[in-house]
Design an enzyme around this catalytic site. Structure first.
Site, PDB file in Angstrom:
ATOM      1  N   GLY A  75       0.819  -1.209   0.000  1.00 49.12           N
ATOM      2  CA  GLY A  75       0.000   0.000   0.000  1.00 49.12           C
ATOM      3  C   GLY A  75       0.853   1.260   0.000  1.00 49.12           C
ATOM      4  O   GLY A  75       0.549   2.234  -0.693  1.00 49.12           O
ATOM      5  N   THR A  76       1.929   1.233   0.766  1.00 48.33           N
ATOM      6  CA  THR A  76       2.829   2.385   0.827  1.00 48.33           C
ATOM      7  C   THR A  76       3.394   2.700  -0.554  1.00 48.33           C
ATOM      8  O   THR A  76       3.443   3.858  -0.970  1.00 48.33           O
ATOM      9  CB  THR A  76       3.989   2.095   1.808  1.00 48.33           C
ATOM     10  OG1 THR A  76       3.429   1.877   3.108  1.00 48.33           O
ATOM     11  CG2 THR A  76       4.974   3.242   1.858  1.00 48.33           C
ATOM     12  N   ASN A 158      -7.109   4.975   8.947  1.00 49.30           N
ATOM     13  CA  ASN A 158      -6.529   3.873   9.711  1.00 49.30           C
ATOM     14  C   ASN A 158      -6.454   4.179  11.202  1.00 49.30           C
ATOM     15  O   ASN A 158      -6.537   3.278  12.033  1.00 49.30           O
ATOM     16  CB  ASN A 158      -5.128   3.540   9.185  1.00 49.30           C
ATOM     17  CG  ASN A 158      -4.226   4.745   9.139  1.00 49.30           C
ATOM     18  OD1 ASN A 158      -4.512   5.726   8.457  1.00 49.30           O
ATOM     19  ND2 ASN A 158      -3.146   4.696   9.884  1.00 49.30           N
ATOM     20  N   GLN A 186      -7.156   1.089   3.835  1.00 49.69           N
ATOM     21  CA  GLN A 186      -7.906   0.656   5.010  1.00 49.69           C
ATOM     22  C   GLN A 186      -9.384   0.413   4.665  1.00 49.69           C
ATOM     23  O   GLN A 186     -10.029  -0.443   5.265  1.00 49.69           O
ATOM     24  CB  GLN A 186      -7.792   1.730   6.100  1.00 49.69           C
ATOM     25  CG  GLN A 186      -8.129   1.287   7.493  1.00 49.69           C
ATOM     26  CD  GLN A 186      -7.189   0.233   8.061  1.00 49.69           C
ATOM     27  OE1 GLN A 186      -7.633  -0.806   8.527  1.00 49.69           O
ATOM     28  NE2 GLN A 186      -5.890   0.493   8.023  1.00 49.69           N
ATOM     29  N   ALA A 207      -2.819  -5.696   0.169  1.00 49.27           N
ATOM     30  CA  ALA A 207      -3.522  -6.964   0.402  1.00 49.27           C
ATOM     31  C   ALA A 207      -3.637  -7.339   1.882  1.00 49.27           C
ATOM     32  O   ALA A 207      -4.621  -7.944   2.300  1.00 49.27           O
ATOM     33  CB  ALA A 207      -2.825  -8.087  -0.367  1.00 49.27           C
ATOM     34  N   HIS A 208      -2.612  -6.990   2.679  1.00 49.40           N
ATOM     35  CA  HIS A 208      -2.607  -7.510   4.055  1.00 49.40           C
ATOM     36  C   HIS A 208      -3.626  -6.835   4.968  1.00 49.40           C
ATOM     37  O   HIS A 208      -3.811  -7.244   6.103  1.00 49.40           O
ATOM     38  CB  HIS A 208      -1.199  -7.462   4.659  1.00 49.40           C
ATOM     39  CG  HIS A 208      -0.734  -6.105   5.096  1.00 49.40           C
ATOM     40  ND1 HIS A 208      -0.746  -5.721   6.413  1.00 49.40           N
ATOM     41  CD2 HIS A 208      -0.246  -5.064   4.404  1.00 49.40           C
ATOM     42  CE1 HIS A 208      -0.251  -4.489   6.499  1.00 49.40           C
ATOM     43  NE2 HIS A 208       0.051  -4.070   5.295  1.00 49.40           N
ATOM     44  N   THR A 244       9.959  -7.897 -11.996  1.00 53.99           N
ATOM     45  CA  THR A 244       9.219  -9.145 -12.146  1.00 53.99           C
ATOM     46  C   THR A 244       8.122  -9.204 -11.092  1.00 53.99           C
ATOM     47  O   THR A 244       8.379  -9.033  -9.908  1.00 53.99           O
ATOM     48  CB  THR A 244      10.163 -10.346 -12.008  1.00 53.99           C
ATOM     49  OG1 THR A 244      11.176 -10.223 -13.010  1.00 53.99           O
ATOM     50  CG2 THR A 244       9.418 -11.666 -12.175  1.00 53.99           C
ATOM     51  N   CYS A 332       3.891   4.237  16.010  1.00 55.05           N
ATOM     52  CA  CYS A 332       5.016   4.740  16.803  1.00 55.05           C
ATOM     53  C   CYS A 332       5.741   3.551  17.401  1.00 55.05           C
ATOM     54  O   CYS A 332       5.524   3.149  18.526  1.00 55.05           O
ATOM     55  CB  CYS A 332       4.567   5.735  17.868  1.00 55.05           C
ATOM     56  SG  CYS A 332       3.573   5.051  19.172  1.00 55.05           S
TER      57      CYS A 332
END
Ligand SMILES: *Cc1c(COP(=O)(O)O)cnc(C)c1O
Length: 394
Positions: A75-76, A158, A186, A207-208, A244, A332
């Site tokens: 996502g980042t 989030n 999120q 995905a996570h 890849t 944090c």
């Protein structure tokens, strides 16, 4: 061996366990159909079929075209690619040099925007939010112009759970021909993503956060939106993201996304029931506690609070010792005692912002776990406050 088995996991906004059906879908692509999707031979063809199958699944759910899906590493990375790629390309082409973001973004967006300002000559301006962290569309309407390179707003927050009026914001951007990116990382587990292309130009997924594997993400990027590739090389992913592709993880993400957007969306009622039980019980039984984020317009699984006279990290440690895995809401990790920028943007004082707690349930949460949690929380909060009083008194 596994000392987390008897623990209660209430941190689904941080990450989710991978659904068994997702693991099963992924397995053949590690060692049976292991080919490189760019290879010409049969091994490559099989991998490519799996890769493109995953892309088709995601495109079908979003109701967009397959060429508009770019696979990324998380996502980042999707947030970085959208922001940096679109902002830089629009600056190069048109001299657009303003970036508009909300003050409640994930660091993947806000830190990227700040780097673009610090090192690449952009001006970052913050949109207005109310005390629930919801972006004001009228303010966007007033300040948007063709010199804006990109507008980026978080869909479901989030940290505080609030859901933004992204459709309305996106339509304002479209009237002005300004690309609108939405961080849906999120939100994807809880809100329907169908038709987002009707109001946004780019959307990030990871995905996570929806019972898929860690380390894989996707970016929806609307056809015709100028974007500078951030990673160059073999030209995979339409040349937008070389490298890849991680075929097994992409297969897993597609399966997880399909499950989340079908049965996941159908099964929100129990999440809402647990969320509301946690919120009402905490507000009833604890003094000096405040809900953060919107009371109704919030993610189905998300409860978040601040406390007066409680150190959030200390509370997390006591909760962990009592068998509950929660979060302070922001990442944090180092125990760095800085109040969250998101909470400060809501007008919460730095002192109170340090006493934050996020409790997020998920599809494997049980009512029994929730009941155990709601009985324990007030005891631990009282314990911390009592210790603090004794310290002050002594
Ligand atoms: C988790 C999260 C991210 C980052 O995604 P990763 O896949 O962990 O890199 C970005 N934005 C939001 C809103 C998130 O919740």
């Amino acid at each position: 061996m596994n000392n987390s088995l008897d623990k209660i996991y209430l941190d689904y906004a941080a990450t989710t366990p991978v659904d068994e059906r997702v693991i099963e879908a992924m397995l053949p692509y590690f060692n049976l159909q292991f080919g490189n999707p760019s290879s010409v031979h049969i091994f490559g063809q099989e991998a490519e079929a799996a890769l493109e199958g995953g892309r088709e699944t995601i495109a079908r759910i979003l109701d967009v075209s397959v060429s508009e899906i770019v696979f990324t590493g998380c996502g980042t990375e999707s947030d970085n690619l959208a922001l940096r790629g679109i902002a830089l390309e629009r600056k190069l082409r048109y001299g657009a040099d303003r970036i508009l973001i909300s003050p409640v973004e994930h660091h993947a967006v806000s830190r990227t925007a700040l780097q673009l300002a610090d090192r690449f000559g952009f001006r970052v301006e913050f949109l207005k939010v109310d005390s629930f962290g919801i972006v004001d569309p009228d303010y966007l309407r007033r300040i948007i112009d063709r010199d804006v390179a990109i507008v980026s707003v978080i869909y479901g927050n989030n940290e505080i759970g609030s859901i933004n009026p992204v459709e309305e914001l996106g339509k304002i951007c479209r009237t002005h021909d300004v690309p609108f990116h939405v961080d849906a990382v999120q939100a994807a587990a809880h809100l329907p993503m169908r038709g987002i292309g009707n109001w946004c130009d780019a959307a990030s997924f990871g995905a996570h956060k929806f019972y898929g594997p860690k380390g894989v993400g996707a970016l929806y990027i609307r056809k015709g939106i100028p974007i500078l590739p951030i990673q160059t090389g073999g030209g995979q992913e339409n040349g937008i993201r070389s490298g890849t592709q991680n075929v097994p993880y992409i297969v897993g993400m597609a399966k997880a996304f399909e499950l989340a957007q079908t049965e996941g969306l159908k099964n929100q009622a129990s999440l809402i029931q647990y969320r509301d039980r946690i919120i009402s019980s905490a507000l009833e039984n604890i003094k000096g506690i405040y809900l953060t984020g919107h009371p109704i317009k919030r993610l189905a699984n998300h409860a978040s609070f601040v406390f007066e006279g409680v150190d959030g990290n200390q509370l997390l440690i006591l909760l962990d010792a009592a068998g509950f895995a929660c979060s302070s809401g922001s990442a944090c990790k180092t125990g760095d005692p800085k109040p969250s920028e998101v909470l400060l943007a809501l007008g919460i004082s730095p002192q109170v912002a340090l006493g934050s707690l996020r409790v997020t349930v998920g599809k494997y949460t049980t009512l029994n776990e929730v009941e155990k949690f709601v009985t324990t929380l007030p005891l631990l909060v009282n314990k911390i406050r009592k210790l603090l009083m004794e310290l002050k008194g002594g």
